[in-house]
Each structure stands twice: as structure tokens, then as C-alpha cells.
Design an enzyme around this catalytic site. Structure first.
Site, PDB file in Angstrom:
ATOM      1  N   LYS A 111      56.789 145.676 139.678  1.00 22.79           N
ATOM      2  CA  LYS A 111      57.313 146.298 140.895  1.00 22.79           C
ATOM      3  C   LYS A 111      58.829 146.182 141.019  1.00 22.79           C
ATOM      4  O   LYS A 111      59.454 146.948 141.754  1.00 22.79           O
ATOM      5  CB  LYS A 111      56.641 145.690 142.128  1.00 22.79           C
ATOM      6  CG  LYS A 111      55.171 146.075 142.251  1.00 22.79           C
ATOM      7  CD  LYS A 111      54.553 145.533 143.528  1.00 22.79           C
ATOM      8  CE  LYS A 111      53.107 145.968 143.666  1.00 22.79           C
ATOM      9  NZ  LYS A 111      52.487 145.482 144.917  1.00 22.79           N
ATOM     10  N   LYS A 192      45.311 152.087 135.459  1.00 21.36           N
ATOM     11  CA  LYS A 192      44.343 151.897 136.528  1.00 21.36           C
ATOM     12  C   LYS A 192      44.527 152.973 137.591  1.00 21.36           C
ATOM     13  O   LYS A 192      45.647 153.380 137.904  1.00 21.36           O
ATOM     14  CB  LYS A 192      44.531 150.510 137.151  1.00 21.36           C
ATOM     15  CG  LYS A 192      43.489 150.146 138.199  1.00 21.36           C
ATOM     16  CD  LYS A 192      43.732 148.735 138.723  1.00 21.36           C
ATOM     17  CE  LYS A 192      42.716 148.366 139.793  1.00 21.36           C
ATOM     18  NZ  LYS A 192      42.942 147.002 140.315  1.00 21.36           N
ATOM     19  N   LYS A 195      46.149 154.489 144.386  1.00 23.74           N
ATOM     20  CA  LYS A 195      46.365 155.367 145.533  1.00 23.74           C
ATOM     21  C   LYS A 195      47.818 155.775 145.681  1.00 23.74           C
ATOM     22  O   LYS A 195      48.126 156.711 146.412  1.00 23.74           O
ATOM     23  CB  LYS A 195      45.883 154.678 146.810  1.00 23.74           C
ATOM     24  CG  LYS A 195      46.507 153.335 147.119  1.00 23.74           C
ATOM     25  CD  LYS A 195      45.892 152.728 148.368  1.00 23.74           C
ATOM     26  CE  LYS A 195      46.436 151.347 148.696  1.00 23.74           C
ATOM     27  NZ  LYS A 195      45.961 150.317 147.768  1.00 23.74           N
TER      28      LYS A 195
END
Length: 329
Positions: A111, A192, A195
């Protein structure tokens, strides 16, 4: 009976991957265990959030928990920011954490990669996650395989605290589903399902309309083989679709392979789209009845009360162990 804790961030509507890999199993776990399910909105703010969206997503996620089968009579459902002990113990565990071990966290690396600046919270949120778990005497944490590193850190912090101060924390164990723990992107089977993917065709939202679901499945990448066969190494995209089909339908992968022997991907995808849409239909109906209801607020109020009672007892033990308590409560 074991104590189980699980938390999900309200950073957008959950995907079919979140449901199949986690929430579907929660309904089974609550039958024979003491379960705490938390909307971890304080974790969400480690990256920038728009306040109205965060508030909306928080209630939406709580409604999805209930719509997926969480029973507030059997489980405790609550919002993280409504139980102050999470942040309090999180700070205490930061103080027994080492910067080096936090910098080695894979999710922090992912991140923060390529960013000019990131929040301190992004680095230090693993101790908050540890606090989430340890406050309830958690024995089992249902997680995807990408969260194993955080559970290992939680165990390390618990052991370090117990050794240095007092033996009060239970050592939690991760529980990773044997099938469906990692549902992959419909457009890139090496990643993966997420969303937050910029490609909306890469994931199926739990609130997608049936026609949208069917279109996304039809657009899912496969291969040029044309044979419906599970082979994770050589046919990862199709194997991912077979896993979704199996988990939604309750049929074994071998049974599904037999159903489509001699048929092409067109038939397989069309029927998979219907199966997924039908799986989500009752969840969406329950969600729509809950989302703006007084029932949802009442459940969350009650859940916060129960969670506070349990969490505050452990917090008091931890404060007493560290010397932060002026007098006994």
C-alpha cells in the site's frame, strides 16, 4: 466452544470473494462458538476516506453481515469505533511493537509502494488489528491466506506482552478455509478479487444486479482450451470460475466438470452467472429491508454494548499489567 473474532473494513461493497471466502463460513461458526464480528472502520482511515462514503459503507457492511446470515442472538456484531478499548489497547501494543517488524508487513509494503507519503497509521495498524483480536480472548481468527502474517505478528505481540508484564492474552490461531480462501480476479487470475479494482469487470459485488453479474461472468477471462476442467496451474482462470460455481451451488468440482463434459465455455459461463445471481438474491433482499431500518441501528447499539462489556474487562487487565491503572476498578 471457541471464541472467534473477525473484522472487515468498510472500504466499499464486498465482493463474492469476501462472501465465499469469509462471510459464508461465519454463519456456520456462530452455531457452536462465541463469535464477535466487527466493522473495522478505524482500519479504513489508514488511507484517505471521504467521510460520507465511510459512514454509508460502515452501515452497508453491517447490513451485509446480517443479510448473509449473522444472527445477533448468536453473535456480537458491532462497529470498531464504538468500542474505545480497541484504540486504547492498540496504542499499548504499539508500544511493545518494533518499527522493523511493522515495516516488514507485506500489506504495508504494497500500500505504500510508489507513494510520496503515507499515514503513520498505515504503518502502525497491525497492533490495532492485534488489539481487535486480543481484547476478546480470541482463540480462532478466520482469515484469508494473505492475512497469515498479521496473525503471526498478533501472536508475537501477545507473547511479548505476556512475558514482559503478565500472562493475560490468549494466543490466537488462524483458520483458513480449505476451499475458496482466495477467490481471484475475473480479469487477472494471478490477483485476488478486490472491491477496489479499477476494472469493474474484475469483481462481482454482493449488491450487483443479476444482469450485471451475468455480464461480468460472460466477460471473465478463460483460455483457448475450451474444456471445462479444474487445473489450477495450467487453467487458473477457469479453475477460479469452477471454485466459485462449486461454492455457490454446493456441487463438487468433479460433478460440475461432468455436467459440462463435451460443452463449451459459453454454456458454462451462462449457467454460472445464473447460479451466482441466485446465490446473492436472498442476501440482497434481506439487505434492502435492513439498510435504512431502525432494526439495524438497534442491533448495532446492542452489539456495541456487549462488545464494550467484554473488551473493557480485558483492557483493565492490560492496563493493570502495564502499570497504567491508578487504582483498581
Amino acid at each position: 466452544m471457541s471464541v472467534i473474532f473477525s473484522g472487515i473494513q468498510p472500504s466499499g461493497t464486498l465482493t463474492i470473494g469476501n462472501y465465499l471466502g469469509a462471510m459464508k463460513h461465519f454463519t456456520e461458526l456462530q452455531e457452536e462458538n462465541e463469535c464477535y464480528f466487527c466493522v473495522v472502520n478505524q482500519h479504513a482511515i489508514t488511507v484517505p476516506q471521504e467521510k460520507k462514503a465511510l459512514k454509508t459503507n460502515t452501515k452497508s457492511l453491517a447490513a451485509l453481515y446480517l443479510a448473509s446470515g449473522i444472527d445477533p442472538e448468536k453473535s456480537t456484531l458491532f462497529i470498531q469505533s464504538e468500542v474505545a478499548a480497541h484504540a486504547q489497547l492498540g496504542w499499548m501494543l504499539q508500544c511493545v511493537s518494533y518499527i522493523g517488524e511493522l515495516e516488514r508487513m507485506t500489506q504495508f509494503k504494497d500500500k505504500s509502494s510508489g507513494k510520496e507519503a503515507v499515514s503513520a497509521g498505515l504503518l502502525t495498524y497491525p497492533p490495532l488489528m492485534a488489539a481487535d483480536i486480543l481484547l476478546y480472548g480470541t482463540e480462532i481468527v478466520p482469515v484469508g491466506d494473505d492475512q497469515k502474517q498479521h496473525i503471526e505478528l498478533t501472536r508475537n505481540l501477545a507473547e511479548r506482552f505476556n512475558r514482559k508484564y503478565n500472562d493475560i492474552f490468549v494466543m490466537p490461531e488462524p483458520r483458513i478455509p480449505k476451499v475458496g480462501a482466495r477467490i481471484m480476479s475475473l480479469q487477472d487470475p494471478t490477483r485476488k478479487m478486490s472491491k477496489s479494482d479499477e476494472n469493474k469487470n474484475a469483481f462481482i459485488s454482493m449488491l450487483d444486479e443479476p444482469n450485471t453479474i451475468i455480464k461480468k461472468i460472460k466477460r471473465a477471462v478463460t483460455d483457448s482450451d475450451g474444456i471445462v476442467r479444474f487445473d489450477k496451474e495450467n487453467k487458473p482462470a477457469l479453475s477460479n470460475l469452477l471454485t466459485i460455481y462449486s461454492l455457490c451451488s454446493g456441487k463438487s468440482i468433479e460433478e460440475i466438470e461432468g455436467m459440462y463434459e463435451g460443452k463449451g465455455y459459453g454454456d458454462f459461463k451462462a449457467e454460472l452467472g445464473e447460479v451466482v445471481a441466485e446465490t446473492l438474491r436472498p442476501i440482497q433482499e434481506r439487505y434492502n429491508n435492513l439498510i435504512n431500518s431502525e432494526e439495524l441501528d438497534n442491533i448495532l447499539d446492542h452489539g456495541a454494548e456487549k462488545a464494550n462489556r467484554r473488551a473493557n474487562k480485558m483492557l483493565a487487565k492490560a492496563e493493570r499489567a502495564m502499570g497504567l491503572e491508578r487504582r483498581k476498578r
